[in-house]
Design a protein around this motif. Structure first.
Motif, PDB file in Angstrom:
ATOM      1  N   ALA A 178       0.755  -1.367   0.051  1.00  0.00           N
ATOM      2  CA  ALA A 178      -0.035   0.136   0.044  1.00  0.00           C
ATOM      3  C   ALA A 178       0.879   1.086   0.232  1.00  0.00           C
ATOM      4  N   SER A 179       1.934   1.207   0.512  1.00  0.00           N
ATOM      5  CA  SER A 179       2.772   2.509   0.835  1.00  0.00           C
ATOM      6  C   SER A 179       3.897   2.606  -0.373  1.00  0.00           C
ATOM      7  N   VAL A 180       3.946   3.865  -0.919  1.00  0.00           N
ATOM      8  CA  VAL A 180       4.549   4.160  -1.937  1.00  0.00           C
ATOM      9  C   VAL A 180       5.887   5.317  -1.640  1.00  0.00           C
ATOM     10  N   ARG A 181       6.204   5.622  -0.394  1.00  0.00           N
ATOM     11  CA  ARG A 181       7.069   6.662  -0.263  1.00  0.00           C
ATOM     12  C   ARG A 181       8.461   5.902  -0.257  1.00  0.00           C
ATOM     13  N   GLU A 182       9.533   6.961  -0.526  1.00  0.00           N
ATOM     14  CA  GLU A 182      10.921   6.533  -0.482  1.00  0.00           C
ATOM     15  C   GLU A 182      11.263   6.167   0.727  1.00  0.00           C
ATOM     16  N   GLY A 183      11.880   4.925   1.062  1.00  0.00           N
ATOM     17  CA  GLY A 183      12.584   4.720   2.109  1.00  0.00           C
ATOM     18  C   GLY A 183      11.183   3.608   2.870  1.00  0.00           C
ATOM     19  N   ARG A 184      10.327   3.469   2.421  1.00  0.00           N
ATOM     20  CA  ARG A 184       9.208   2.775   2.997  1.00  0.00           C
ATOM     21  C   ARG A 184       9.733   1.313   3.373  1.00  0.00           C
ATOM     22  N   PHE A 185       8.964   1.015   4.603  1.00  0.00           N
ATOM     23  CA  PHE A 185       9.276  -0.358   4.997  1.00  0.00           C
ATOM     24  C   PHE A 185       8.303  -1.480   4.345  1.00  0.00           C
ATOM     25  N   GLY A 186       7.272  -1.231   3.740  1.00  0.00           N
ATOM     26  CA  GLY A 186       6.126  -1.818   3.039  1.00  0.00           C
ATOM     27  C   GLY A 186       6.645  -3.280   2.564  1.00  0.00           C
ATOM     28  N   PRO A 187       7.868  -3.108   1.545  1.00  0.00           N
ATOM     29  CA  PRO A 187       8.207  -3.997   0.938  1.00  0.00           C
ATOM     30  C   PRO A 187       8.688  -5.278   1.578  1.00  0.00           C
ATOM     31  N   THR A 209      -0.327  -2.962   4.901  1.00  0.00           N
ATOM     32  CA  THR A 209      -0.770  -1.469   4.797  1.00  0.00           C
ATOM     33  C   THR A 209       0.001  -0.833   6.354  1.00  0.00           C
ATOM     34  N   PRO A 210       0.432   0.239   6.339  1.00  0.00           N
ATOM     35  CA  PRO A 210       0.804   0.698   7.703  1.00  0.00           C
ATOM     36  C   PRO A 210      -0.394   1.559   7.893  1.00  0.00           C
ATOM     37  N   ASP A 211      -0.450   2.395   9.309  1.00  0.00           N
ATOM     38  CA  ASP A 211      -1.313   3.345   9.548  1.00  0.00           C
ATOM     39  C   ASP A 211      -0.776   4.675   9.238  1.00  0.00           C
ATOM     40  N   TYR A 212      -1.300   5.560   8.505  1.00  0.00           N
ATOM     41  CA  TYR A 212      -0.998   6.635   8.260  1.00  0.00           C
ATOM     42  C   TYR A 212      -1.685   7.831   8.828  1.00  0.00           C
ATOM     43  N   ASN A 213      -1.428   8.405   9.990  1.00  0.00           N
ATOM     44  CA  ASN A 213      -2.449   9.192  10.821  1.00  0.00           C
ATOM     45  C   ASN A 213      -3.935   8.553  10.919  1.00  0.00           C
ATOM     46  N   ARG A 214      -3.513   7.438  11.546  1.00  0.00           N
ATOM     47  CA  ARG A 214      -4.499   6.584  12.045  1.00  0.00           C
ATOM     48  C   ARG A 214      -5.545   6.207  10.793  1.00  0.00           C
ATOM     49  N   SER A 215      -5.111   6.090   9.531  1.00  0.00           N
ATOM     50  CA  SER A 215      -5.962   5.540   8.449  1.00  0.00           C
ATOM     51  C   SER A 215      -4.924   4.941   7.460  1.00  0.00           C
ATOM     52  N   GLY A 255      -0.907  -5.698   8.829  1.00  0.00           N
ATOM     53  CA  GLY A 255      -0.697  -4.061   9.271  1.00  0.00           C
ATOM     54  C   GLY A 255       0.603  -4.099   9.921  1.00  0.00           C
ATOM     55  N   TYR A 256       1.294  -2.851   9.727  1.00  0.00           N
ATOM     56  CA  TYR A 256       2.420  -2.625  10.699  1.00  0.00           C
ATOM     57  C   TYR A 256       2.376  -1.028  10.772  1.00  0.00           C
ATOM     58  N   SER A 257       2.736  -0.601  12.149  1.00  0.00           N
ATOM     59  CA  SER A 257       3.375   0.922  12.361  1.00  0.00           C
ATOM     60  C   SER A 257       3.556   0.962  13.846  1.00  0.00           C
ATOM     61  N   GLY A 258       3.510   1.904  14.590  1.00  0.00           N
ATOM     62  CA  GLY A 258       4.016   2.149  15.845  1.00  0.00           C
ATOM     63  C   GLY A 258       3.016   1.470  16.716  1.00  0.00           C
ATOM     64  N   ALA A 259       2.327   1.746  17.788  1.00  0.00           N
ATOM     65  CA  ALA A 259       1.680   1.273  18.793  1.00  0.00           C
ATOM     66  C   ALA A 259       0.664   0.312  18.245  1.00  0.00           C
ATOM     67  N   SER A 260      -0.021   0.937  17.065  1.00  0.00           N
ATOM     68  CA  SER A 260      -1.350   0.208  16.797  1.00  0.00           C
ATOM     69  C   SER A 260      -1.159  -0.871  15.501  1.00  0.00           C
ATOM     70  N   GLY A 261       0.067  -0.947  15.327  1.00  0.00           N
ATOM     71  CA  GLY A 261       0.396  -2.127  14.305  1.00  0.00           C
ATOM     72  C   GLY A 261      -0.456  -2.212  13.117  1.00  0.00           C
ATOM     73  N   ARG A 310       5.172  -1.840  16.528  1.00  0.00           N
ATOM     74  CA  ARG A 310       6.385  -1.457  16.914  1.00  0.00           C
ATOM     75  C   ARG A 310       7.156  -2.448  15.920  1.00  0.00           C
ATOM     76  N   PHE A 311       6.920  -2.379  14.701  1.00  0.00           N
ATOM     77  CA  PHE A 311       7.443  -3.364  13.606  1.00  0.00           C
ATOM     78  C   PHE A 311       9.030  -2.973  13.515  1.00  0.00           C
ATOM     79  N   PHE A 312       9.548  -1.915  13.939  1.00  0.00           N
ATOM     80  CA  PHE A 312      10.784  -1.619  13.634  1.00  0.00           C
ATOM     81  C   PHE A 312      11.737  -2.473  14.610  1.00  0.00           C
TER      82      PHE A 312
HETATM   83  C1  LIG Z   1       2.458  10.305   6.879  1.00  0.00           C
HETATM   84  C2  LIG Z   1       2.568   9.289   7.901  1.00  0.00           C
HETATM   85  C3  LIG Z   1       1.607   8.892   9.060  1.00  0.00           C
HETATM   86  C4  LIG Z   1       1.934   8.157  10.084  1.00  0.00           C
HETATM   87  N1  LIG Z   1       0.866   8.123  10.804  1.00  0.00           N
HETATM   88  C5  LIG Z   1       1.329   6.991  11.843  1.00  0.00           C
HETATM   89  C6  LIG Z   1       0.073   6.667  12.792  1.00  0.00           C
HETATM   90  O1  LIG Z   1      -0.918   7.228  12.953  1.00  0.00           O
HETATM   91  N2  LIG Z   1       0.378   5.875  13.771  1.00  0.00           N
HETATM   92  C7  LIG Z   1       1.397   5.034  13.857  1.00  0.00           C
HETATM   93  O2  LIG Z   1       1.717   4.236  14.651  1.00  0.00           O
HETATM   94  N3  LIG Z   1       2.527   5.482  12.949  1.00  0.00           N
HETATM   95  C8  LIG Z   1       2.404   6.300  11.941  1.00  0.00           C
HETATM   96  N4  LIG Z   1       3.176   6.640  10.853  1.00  0.00           N
HETATM   97  C9  LIG Z   1       4.436   5.910  11.110  1.00  0.00           C
HETATM   98  C10 LIG Z   1       4.496   4.501  10.427  1.00  0.00           C
HETATM   99  O3  LIG Z   1       4.113   3.562  10.827  1.00  0.00           O
HETATM  100  C11 LIG Z   1       6.029   4.355   9.925  1.00  0.00           C
HETATM  101  O4  LIG Z   1       6.601   5.329   9.227  1.00  0.00           O
HETATM  102  C12 LIG Z   1       6.144   3.100   8.840  1.00  0.00           C
HETATM  103  O5  LIG Z   1       7.376   2.801   8.262  1.00  0.00           O
HETATM  104  C13 LIG Z   1       5.078   3.571   7.681  1.00  0.00           C
HETATM  105  O6  LIG Z   1       5.155   2.514   6.440  1.00  0.00           O
HETATM  106  P1  LIG Z   1       5.948   2.691   5.076  1.00  0.00           P
HETATM  107  O7  LIG Z   1       7.436   2.808   5.713  1.00  0.00           O
HETATM  108  O8  LIG Z   1       5.644   1.439   4.411  1.00  0.00           O
HETATM  109  O9  LIG Z   1       5.563   3.811   4.492  1.00  0.00           O
HETATM  110  C14 LIG Z   1       3.224   7.571  10.095  1.00  0.00           C
HETATM  111  C15 LIG Z   1       4.046   7.532   9.073  1.00  0.00           C
HETATM  112  C16 LIG Z   1       3.765   8.520   7.884  1.00  0.00           C
HETATM  113  C17 LIG Z   1       4.668   8.561   6.646  1.00  0.00           C
END
Ligand SMILES: Cc1cc2nc3c(=O)[nH]c(=O)nc-3n(C[C@H](O)[C@H](O)[C@H](O)COP(=O)(O)O)c2cc1C
Length: 198
Positions: free
Chosen positions: A13-22, A88-94, A119-125, A153-155
């Protein structure tokens, strides 16, 4: 695998440079191949231009909608899939805007298909994105399966080669989700078939 093997599209789902999605999607695609019930196609949205300006008639009302030629291959791969897993990650809770654009450019491709989530991200995964996706795919008449894979906390969980430090729990979660996806994909493929059953 036979020509009737069900098709699973794994969508990054994510397309930004340096993304973790792959990294996450490579791990999941390996789980899906080991499951041996699907032919697996990994779709990377970073490889597809996804304009935000949709046509004047919504896709739901225009079965012959015109898409940019650069999207034709994505559309074909979505159309042949029996099931999808969205990574998919969470981006701003979506969800990332790239994923929402890819979803909104399509309609019939999702219809009567089944969908799972990693799913992956910080606290909410990734769970906040996943919950939004359940609402979105409900509108598209797709069935989202109950089980999912989540990496809070995928990292802290993957090494530099993309291997999980503790793989057993996530592998079991992936298997449970793939089992459900296979059941629904089989049932929905039969239901979509123009051939009468029996
Ligand atoms: C625009 C943006 C919004 C984000 N919002 C959240 C968030 O709401 N909750 C969270 O836990 N992490 C958030 N993060 C941190 C991401 O989980 C983390 O950067 C992750 O690596 C994003 O996936 P990607 O690397 O594939 O883009 C956000 C990151 C970005 C770039």
């Amino acid at each position: 695998m036979s020509s009737t093997t069900l098709q699973l599209a794994v969508i990054i789902a994510s397309v930004r440079e340096g993304r973790f999605g792959p990294v996450v999607s490579a791990w999941f695609a390996e789980q899906a191949r080991r499951h041996r019930s699907f032919e697996v196609d990994v779709i990377d949205l970073a490889e597809v231009p996804l304009p935000l300006e949709l046509p004047s008639t919504p896709p739901a009302l225009d079965p012959n909608m015109q898409r940019p030629a650069s999207m034709a291959e994505l559309t074909r791969r979505l159309a042949v899939a029996d099931a999808y897993v969205i990574v998919t990650p969470d981006y701003n809770r979506s969800i990332p805007a790239s994923l929402k654009a890819a979803i909104d450019w399509h309609f019939s491709q999702w219809d009567a298909k089944t969908i799972g989530f990693v799913g992956y991200s910080g606290a909410s995964g990734g769970l906040l994105a996943i919950e939004h996706l359940r609402q979105i795919f409900n509108e598209l008449n797709a069935h989202t399966v109950r089980n999912y894979v989540s990496f809070p906390r995928f990292f802290e969980l993957f090494d530099a080669e993309g291997r999980l430090h503790e793989p057993d729990g996530p592998a079991a979660a992936a298997t449970a989700m793939l089992d459900q996806l296979h059941w629904w994909a089989s049932a929905l493929a039969a239901a979509r078939s123009p051939q009468p059953v029996g």
